[in-house]
Design an enzyme around this catalytic site. Structure first.
Site, short mmCIF file in Angstrom:
data_model
loop_
_atom_site.label_atom_id
_atom_site.label_comp_id
_atom_site.label_asym_id
_atom_site.label_seq_id
_atom_site.Cartn_x
_atom_site.Cartn_y
_atom_site.Cartn_z
N LEU A 27 56.69 19.07 10.60
CA LEU A 27 55.83 18.20 11.40
C LEU A 27 55.76 18.66 12.85
O LEU A 27 55.08 18.03 13.68
CB LEU A 27 56.34 16.76 11.34
CG LEU A 27 56.29 16.09 9.96
CD1 LEU A 27 56.87 14.67 10.05
CD2 LEU A 27 54.88 16.06 9.41
N LYS A 77 68.18 29.89 12.85
CA LYS A 77 68.78 29.40 14.08
C LYS A 77 69.86 30.34 14.62
O LYS A 77 69.96 30.54 15.84
CB LYS A 77 69.35 28.00 13.87
CG LYS A 77 68.27 26.94 13.66
CD LYS A 77 68.85 25.55 13.59
CE LYS A 77 67.75 24.51 13.43
NZ LYS A 77 68.28 23.12 13.45
N ASN A 98 67.62 26.15 18.30
CA ASN A 98 66.41 25.64 17.66
C ASN A 98 65.19 25.84 18.55
O ASN A 98 64.10 25.39 18.23
CB ASN A 98 66.56 24.16 17.30
CG ASN A 98 66.42 23.25 18.51
OD1 ASN A 98 66.82 23.61 19.62
ND2 ASN A 98 65.86 22.07 18.30
N GLY A 136 78.83 16.85 5.74
CA GLY A 136 78.22 18.16 5.68
C GLY A 136 78.71 19.02 6.83
O GLY A 136 79.31 18.52 7.79
N ARG A 165 84.16 25.56 4.13
CA ARG A 165 82.84 25.71 4.72
C ARG A 165 82.73 25.02 6.08
O ARG A 165 81.71 25.13 6.75
CB ARG A 165 81.78 25.15 3.77
CG ARG A 165 81.70 25.88 2.43
CD ARG A 165 80.56 25.38 1.60
NE ARG A 165 79.27 25.61 2.26
CZ ARG A 165 78.10 25.17 1.78
NH1 ARG A 165 78.08 24.46 0.66
NH2 ARG A 165 76.99 25.41 2.42
#
Length: 276
Positions: A27, A77, A98, A136, A165
């Site tokens: 968007l 990024k 970004n 996350g 991670r």
């Protein structure tokens, strides 16, 4: 917010774009084009460029002076940081940019994701964080860590399926001197009052199944499709839900200022977003 070189004095048109893969759903073009129209920047255009991380340095090396800036999404990024001529402290800490802005010194890497997350939380009524949580461990998670730290977080739980991670995220939190606890997603009880979920669509069923409560504020960085299973579940128990569109909006307003050197037209950009 931006230096004079960002707006530039190049004769003729100026160009900007979002780059990443995929970008068809982005968007950002709608938001930036609405900003240009409201600012009277009739010679500015904003496009979407579908390309991978390894193509970023090649792209930047071959661009003309008419190109003034880029919004950068996944998976580009980190590559944006590596390819930039100048890297600001925030993207250096996160190893993620970004935003790329043309300056007299070349391409400058910026990160407005932190501002996006932080402002979205503040607009939802979060003015102070005691205990936060991040679900996350990707690039957006690192930006969320800085945002939570800026709101005073005294402790952050890192909720991940695979603790290995989370190394980069834990490095950022350690640099910020924020104590952390790593929690397995499969065994999680997330009791922090402010939670930022960066889990992709595929992981939503597991996250939505966690025991959420009415006194929590949960920001889900996803916005398509919306509402997500997580957002639906938090709303069902009476919690406060913040959507990824708010993050997108606020990080985009900062990008407009960085690229054009003009204050972002908030009302016009908000109208464009609400028209989606």
């Amino acid at each position: 917010m931006a230096d004079g070189a960002a707006a530039g004095s190049v004769a003729g048109s100026r160009r900007a774009a979002v780059l990443g893969r995929p970008v068809g759903h982005s968007l950002s073009p709608r938001l930036h084009r609405a900003a240009y129209a409201a600012l009277g920047l009739t010679d500015w255009t904003y496009d979407a460029l579908d390309l991978g991380a390894d193509e970023v340095p090649v792209l930047l090396a071959g661009l003309g002076e008419e190109w003034r800036g880029f919004s950068v999404t996944m998976p580009c990024k980190q590559a944006a940081v590596d390819a930039a001529d100048v890297v600001e402290p925030l993207p250096r800490l996160l190893h993620a940019a970004n935003t790329l802005v043309r300056t007299d010194a070349g391409w400058r890497a910026e990160n407005t994701d932190v501002l996006g997350v932080g402002t979205a939380l503040q607009q939802a009524g979060v003015t102070q964080v005691t205990r936060g949580a991040i679900v996350g461990a990707g690039g957006t998670a690192a930006a969320a860590a800085v945002a939570l730290a800026s709101l005073g977080a005294e402790h952050v739980d890192v909720v991940v399926r695979e603790p290995t991670r989370a190394r980069d995220l834990l490095r950022v939190l350690d640099t910020l001197a924020v104590p952390t606890t790593v929690v397995s997603l499969t065994e999680a009880v997330v009791d922090a009052e402010v939670v930022v979920s960066t889990v992709p669509v595929g992981g939503q069923p597991v996250v939505a199944g966690l025991p959420w409560t009415a006194d929590q504020t949960v920001l889900d960085v996803l916005y398509d499709p919306w509402p997500t299973p997580l957002a639906t579940r938090v709303a069902e128990v009476g919690g406060t839900v913040v959507g990824g569109l708010e993050v997108l909006f606020w990080q985009a307003t900062a990008q407009v200022e960085l690229m054009t050197g003009r204050p972002a037209p908030l009302a016009a950009m908000r109208a464009a977003l609400e028209a989606c």
